[in-house]
Design a protein around this motif. Structure first.
Motif, PDB file in Angstrom:
ATOM      1  N   ARG A  60       0.855  -1.184   0.000  1.00 20.36           N
ATOM      2  CA  ARG A  60       0.000   0.000   0.000  1.00 20.36           C
ATOM      3  C   ARG A  60       0.890   1.232   0.000  1.00 20.36           C
ATOM      4  N   PRO A  61       0.329   2.378  -0.372  1.00 21.26           N
ATOM      5  CA  PRO A  61       1.138   3.605  -0.318  1.00 21.26           C
ATOM      6  C   PRO A  61       1.455   3.981   1.127  1.00 21.26           C
ATOM      7  N   ALA A  62       2.561   4.637   1.304  1.00 26.75           N
ATOM      8  CA  ALA A  62       2.964   5.063   2.649  1.00 26.75           C
ATOM      9  C   ALA A  62       2.015   6.142   3.149  1.00 26.75           C
ATOM     10  N   PRO A  63       1.507   5.988   4.369  1.00 27.29           N
ATOM     11  CA  PRO A  63       0.660   7.041   4.931  1.00 27.29           C
ATOM     12  C   PRO A  63       1.515   8.253   5.291  1.00 27.29           C
ATOM     13  N   PRO A  64       0.898   9.423   5.361  1.00 22.02           N
ATOM     14  CA  PRO A  64       1.659  10.610   5.778  1.00 22.02           C
ATOM     15  C   PRO A  64       2.057  10.483   7.246  1.00 22.02           C
ATOM     16  N   GLY A  65       3.070  11.199   7.613  1.00 20.91           N
ATOM     17  CA  GLY A  65       3.470  11.230   9.012  1.00 20.91           C
ATOM     18  C   GLY A  65       4.750  10.467   9.261  1.00 20.91           C
ATOM     19  N   PRO A  66       5.045  10.251  10.539  1.00 19.23           N
ATOM     20  CA  PRO A  66       6.287   9.574  10.914  1.00 19.23           C
ATOM     21  C   PRO A  66       6.354   8.160  10.333  1.00 19.23           C
ATOM     22  N   GLY A  67       7.532   7.641  10.240  1.00 23.98           N
ATOM     23  CA  GLY A  67       7.736   6.351   9.603  1.00 23.98           C
ATOM     24  C   GLY A  67       7.712   5.167  10.547  1.00 23.98           C
ATOM     25  N   LEU A  68       8.174   4.057  10.008  1.00 23.11           N
ATOM     26  CA  LEU A  68       8.130   2.764  10.694  1.00 23.11           C
ATOM     27  C   LEU A  68       8.914   2.774  12.006  1.00 23.11           C
ATOM     28  N   ALA A  69      10.110   3.339  12.006  1.00 20.08           N
ATOM     29  CA  ALA A  69      10.919   3.365  13.238  1.00 20.08           C
ATOM     30  C   ALA A  69      10.188   4.111  14.345  1.00 20.08           C
ATOM     31  N   HIS A  70       9.584   5.241  13.995  1.00 18.59           N
ATOM     32  CA  HIS A  70       8.828   6.026  14.974  1.00 18.59           C
ATOM     33  C   HIS A  70       7.669   5.209  15.545  1.00 18.59           C
ATOM     34  N   GLU A  71       6.944   4.518  14.673  1.00 14.42           N
ATOM     35  CA  GLU A  71       5.775   3.759  15.133  1.00 14.42           C
ATOM     36  C   GLU A  71       6.186   2.571  15.992  1.00 14.42           C
ATOM     37  N   LEU A  72       7.293   1.915  15.652  1.00  8.58           N
ATOM     38  CA  LEU A  72       7.795   0.837  16.506  1.00  8.58           C
ATOM     39  C   LEU A  72       8.150   1.370  17.889  1.00  8.58           C
ATOM     40  N   ALA A  73       8.770   2.552  17.929  1.00  6.31           N
ATOM     41  CA  ALA A  73       9.107   3.165  19.219  1.00  6.31           C
ATOM     42  C   ALA A  73       7.843   3.520  19.991  1.00  6.31           C
ATOM     43  N   ASP A  74       6.811   4.023  19.304  1.00  5.63           N
ATOM     44  CA  ASP A  74       5.530   4.304  19.961  1.00  5.63           C
ATOM     45  C   ASP A  74       4.939   3.040  20.578  1.00  5.63           C
ATOM     46  N   CYS A  75       4.988   1.942  19.830  1.00  2.00           N
ATOM     47  CA  CYS A  75       4.443   0.674  20.335  1.00  2.00           C
ATOM     48  C   CYS A  75       5.230   0.198  21.554  1.00  2.00           C
ATOM     49  N   LEU A  76       6.556   0.302  21.490  1.00  2.00           N
ATOM     50  CA  LEU A  76       7.380  -0.088  22.634  1.00  2.00           C
ATOM     51  C   LEU A  76       7.033   0.785  23.839  1.00  2.00           C
ATOM     52  N   TRP A  77       6.886   2.081  23.626  1.00  2.00           N
ATOM     53  CA  TRP A  77       6.516   2.989  24.714  1.00  2.00           C
ATOM     54  C   TRP A  77       5.206   2.545  25.352  1.00  2.00           C
ATOM     55  N   SER A  78       4.215   2.234  24.515  1.00  2.00           N
ATOM     56  CA  SER A  78       2.919   1.806  25.042  1.00  2.00           C
ATOM     57  C   SER A  78       3.040   0.533  25.869  1.00  2.00           C
ATOM     58  N   VAL A  79       3.779  -0.443  25.374  1.00  2.00           N
ATOM     59  CA  VAL A  79       3.950  -1.706  26.102  1.00  2.00           C
ATOM     60  C   VAL A  79       4.622  -1.448  27.453  1.00  2.00           C
ATOM     61  N   VAL A  80       5.643  -0.622  27.457  1.00  2.00           N
ATOM     62  CA  VAL A  80       6.363  -0.321  28.703  1.00  2.00           C
ATOM     63  C   VAL A  80       5.437   0.378  29.693  1.00  2.00           C
ATOM     64  N   VAL A  81       4.684   1.366  29.242  1.00  3.64           N
ATOM     65  CA  VAL A  81       3.785   2.100  30.133  1.00  3.64           C
ATOM     66  C   VAL A  81       2.682   1.182  30.662  1.00  3.64           C
ATOM     67  N   ILE A  82       2.096   0.369  29.786  1.00  7.16           N
ATOM     68  CA  ILE A  82       1.035  -0.542  30.222  1.00  7.16           C
ATOM     69  C   ILE A  82       1.572  -1.533  31.247  1.00  7.16           C
ATOM     70  N   ALA A  83       2.757  -2.053  31.027  1.00  5.73           N
ATOM     71  CA  ALA A  83       3.369  -2.977  31.996  1.00  5.73           C
ATOM     72  C   ALA A  83       3.537  -2.286  33.348  1.00  5.73           C
ATOM     73  N   GLU A  84       4.030  -1.064  33.340  1.00  6.69           N
ATOM     74  CA  GLU A  84       4.202  -0.316  34.585  1.00  6.69           C
ATOM     75  C   GLU A  84       2.861  -0.086  35.273  1.00  6.69           C
ATOM     76  N   GLN A  85       1.837   0.265  34.500  1.00  5.99           N
ATOM     77  CA  GLN A  85       0.529   0.547  35.081  1.00  5.99           C
ATOM     78  C   GLN A  85      -0.087  -0.690  35.731  1.00  5.99           C
ATOM     79  N   TYR A  86       0.239  -1.866  35.227  1.00  7.80           N
ATOM     80  CA  TYR A  86      -0.294  -3.106  35.791  1.00  7.80           C
ATOM     81  C   TYR A  86       0.688  -3.786  36.744  1.00  7.80           C
ATOM     82  N   GLY A  87       1.792  -3.120  37.043  1.00  3.74           N
ATOM     83  CA  GLY A  87       2.746  -3.664  38.002  1.00  3.74           C
ATOM     84  C   GLY A  87       3.505  -4.890  37.490  1.00  3.74           C
ATOM     85  N   ILE A  88       3.709  -4.958  36.187  1.00  2.00           N
ATOM     86  CA  ILE A  88       4.411  -6.087  35.584  1.00  2.00           C
ATOM     87  C   ILE A  88       5.888  -5.744  35.450  1.00  2.00           C
TER      88      ILE A  88
END
Length: 111
Positions: A56-84
């Motif tokens: 598919r065509p690339a969507p506008p905005g930040p790229g793959l590396a940025h989105e992977l970092a966003d996902c990692l950030w979310s996983v880390v924050v969710i783990a912290e919020q649940y005491g994991i």
């Protein structure tokens, strides 16, 4: 950078988001809000990987590396919020998977 430093940095950003959300909407995000945000990030990641593979065509905005970092950030924050303890959970899970997969491969080779 190790996981403990990633976690500290992720939680500093989480605190800034809490301040911004409080100022904008009068409330901070709940754990469920973070999980739903993560689902959105995973959807964005899927679109970007499809774009990287020419599906598919690339969507506008930040790229793959940025989105992977966003996902990692979310996983880390969710783990912290649940005491994991994410590092311990990851290590345990990988050991279990490695043992399970090795056993399956050895059984398959014996056939």
């Amino acid at each position: 950078m190790d996981l403990s430093e990633i976690t500290r940095q992720a939680m500093r950003v989480h605190t800034l988001y809490d301040e911004l959300n409080q100022a904008r909407s009068g409330r901070t995000w709940s754990r469920q809000d973070f999980v739903l945000g993560f689902v959105g990030d995973v959807g964005d990641l899927a679109k970007l990987t499809q774009a990287a593979d020419g599906v598919r065509p690339a969507p506008p905005g930040p790229g793959l590396a940025h989105e992977l970092a966003d996902c990692l950030w979310s996983v880390v924050v969710i783990a912290e919020q649940y005491g994991i303890d994410l590092e311990a959970a990851f290590t345990t899970t990988m050991r279990q998977l490695e043992a399970s997969l090795t056993g399956e491969l050895e059984q398959g080779a014996a056939r």
